[in-house]
Design a protein around this motif. Structure first.
Motif, PDB file in Angstrom:
ATOM      1  N   GLY A 164      -4.097   5.756  -0.387  1.00 17.20           N
ATOM      2  CA  GLY A 164      -3.599   4.401  -0.098  1.00 17.20           C
ATOM      3  C   GLY A 164      -3.714   3.436  -1.268  1.00 17.20           C
ATOM      4  O   GLY A 164      -4.239   2.328  -1.109  1.00 17.20           O
ATOM      5  N   CYS A 165      -3.202   3.826  -2.413  1.00 18.63           N
ATOM      6  CA  CYS A 165      -3.283   2.950  -3.592  1.00 18.63           C
ATOM      7  C   CYS A 165      -2.579   1.618  -3.325  1.00 18.63           C
ATOM      8  O   CYS A 165      -1.537   1.567  -2.698  1.00 18.63           O
ATOM      9  N   MET A 166      -3.177   0.542  -3.834  1.00 16.23           N
ATOM     10  CA  MET A 166      -2.562  -0.791  -3.743  1.00 16.23           C
ATOM     11  C   MET A 166      -1.615  -0.956  -4.923  1.00 16.23           C
ATOM     12  O   MET A 166      -2.033  -0.894  -6.076  1.00 16.23           O
ATOM     13  N   THR A 225       0.846  -1.186   0.000  1.00 13.05           N
ATOM     14  CA  THR A 225       0.000   0.000   0.000  1.00 13.05           C
ATOM     15  C   THR A 225       0.882   1.237   0.000  1.00 13.05           C
ATOM     16  O   THR A 225       1.768   1.354   0.852  1.00 13.05           O
ATOM     17  N   CYS A 226       0.647   2.145  -0.928  1.00  8.37           N
ATOM     18  CA  CYS A 226       1.391   3.408  -0.931  1.00  8.37           C
ATOM     19  C   CYS A 226       0.950   4.230   0.280  1.00  8.37           C
ATOM     20  O   CYS A 226      -0.248   4.395   0.526  1.00  8.37           O
ATOM     21  N   ILE A 227       1.921   4.720   1.042  1.00 12.00           N
ATOM     22  CA  ILE A 227       1.601   5.461   2.271  1.00 12.00           C
ATOM     23  C   ILE A 227       1.842   6.960   2.120  1.00 12.00           C
ATOM     24  O   ILE A 227       1.886   7.689   3.096  1.00 12.00           O
ATOM     25  N   ASN A 228       1.958   7.417   0.868  1.00 12.32           N
ATOM     26  CA  ASN A 228       2.269   8.833   0.654  1.00 12.32           C
ATOM     27  C   ASN A 228       1.078   9.772   0.754  1.00 12.32           C
ATOM     28  O   ASN A 228       1.245  10.977   0.864  1.00 12.32           O
ATOM     29  N   CYS A 229      -0.137   9.233   0.682  1.00 14.54           N
ATOM     30  CA  CYS A 229      -1.315  10.075   0.853  1.00 14.54           C
ATOM     31  C   CYS A 229      -2.477   9.200   1.303  1.00 14.54           C
ATOM     32  O   CYS A 229      -2.393   7.973   1.237  1.00 14.54           O
ATOM     33  N   PRO A 230      -3.569   9.809   1.770  1.00 20.38           N
ATOM     34  CA  PRO A 230      -4.667   9.018   2.343  1.00 20.38           C
ATOM     35  C   PRO A 230      -5.370   8.089   1.352  1.00 20.38           C
ATOM     36  O   PRO A 230      -6.091   7.191   1.767  1.00 20.38           O
TER      37      PRO A 230
HETATM   38  S1  SF4 Z   1      -2.434   8.944  -5.168  1.00 24.09           S
HETATM   39 FE1  SF4 Z   1      -1.940   6.794  -4.721  1.00 24.09          FE
HETATM   40  S2  SF4 Z   1       0.095   6.547  -5.633  1.00 24.09           S
HETATM   41 FE2  SF4 Z   1      -0.228   8.746  -5.425  1.00 24.09          FE
HETATM   42  S3  SF4 Z   1       0.666   9.288  -3.425  1.00 24.09           S
HETATM   43 FE3  SF4 Z   1      -1.502   8.865  -3.094  1.00 24.09          FE
HETATM   44  S4  SF4 Z   1      -1.584   6.717  -2.477  1.00 24.09           S
HETATM   45 FE4  SF4 Z   1       0.407   7.050  -3.474  1.00 24.09          FE
END
Ligand code: SF4
Length: 122
Positions: A14-16, A7-12
């Motif tokens: 949370g893309c798989m 899971t990407c943790i860079n923003c809420p």
């Molecule tokens: S949009 Fe998806 S891929 Fe981009 S930072 Fe947020 S969780 Fe990550």
């Protein structure tokens, strides 16, 4: 070839992510933006984390001072860093940004205070 789901943790959002490493080639799918690709690539090749914790402090009414690694460190060094943090005692006064431990656990990264701690009132 190695494939991992994460899971990407860079923003809420949370893309798989599905990250595949084949030799030197890393491909990332499932990301909505470029930050997810960067995250997946880094997690597969050089996972890193910023460690936040607290260190006991002497000479103050405060028992502990909040600390963090100045930058991220290799994920496999987290336990070594936590061992040093547990053994460390800071001396009041402490100012935000003060280096509490240089080059913690040989990571090349300093552990710094994230709060001012005054000396004891007594
Ligand atoms: S949009 Fe998806 S891929 Fe981009 S930072 Fe947020 S969780 Fe990550």
């Amino acid at each position: 070839m190695e494939t991992r789901e994460m899971t990407c943790i860079n923003c809420p959002l949370g893309c798989m992510l599905t990250v595949t490493k084949d030799g030197d080639t890393v491909t990332v799918t499932g990301n909505t933006c470029p930050r997810g690709e960067d995250y997946g690539r880094k997690e597969m090749t050089d996972p890193r984390r910023t460690v936040t914790s607290t260190v006991f402090v002497n000479g103050s009414d405060a028992v502990k001072v909040p600390v963090k690694t100045k930058t991220d460190i290799p994920k496999d060094k987290i336990f070594a860093v936590m061992d040093v943090i547990r053994e460390t005692r800071a001396e009041a006064p402490v100012n935000i940004g003060d280096v509490i431990v240089h080059d913690i656990a040989g990571t090349g990264v300093d552990l710094v205070a994230t709060k001012d701690i005054a000396v004891s009132a007594n």
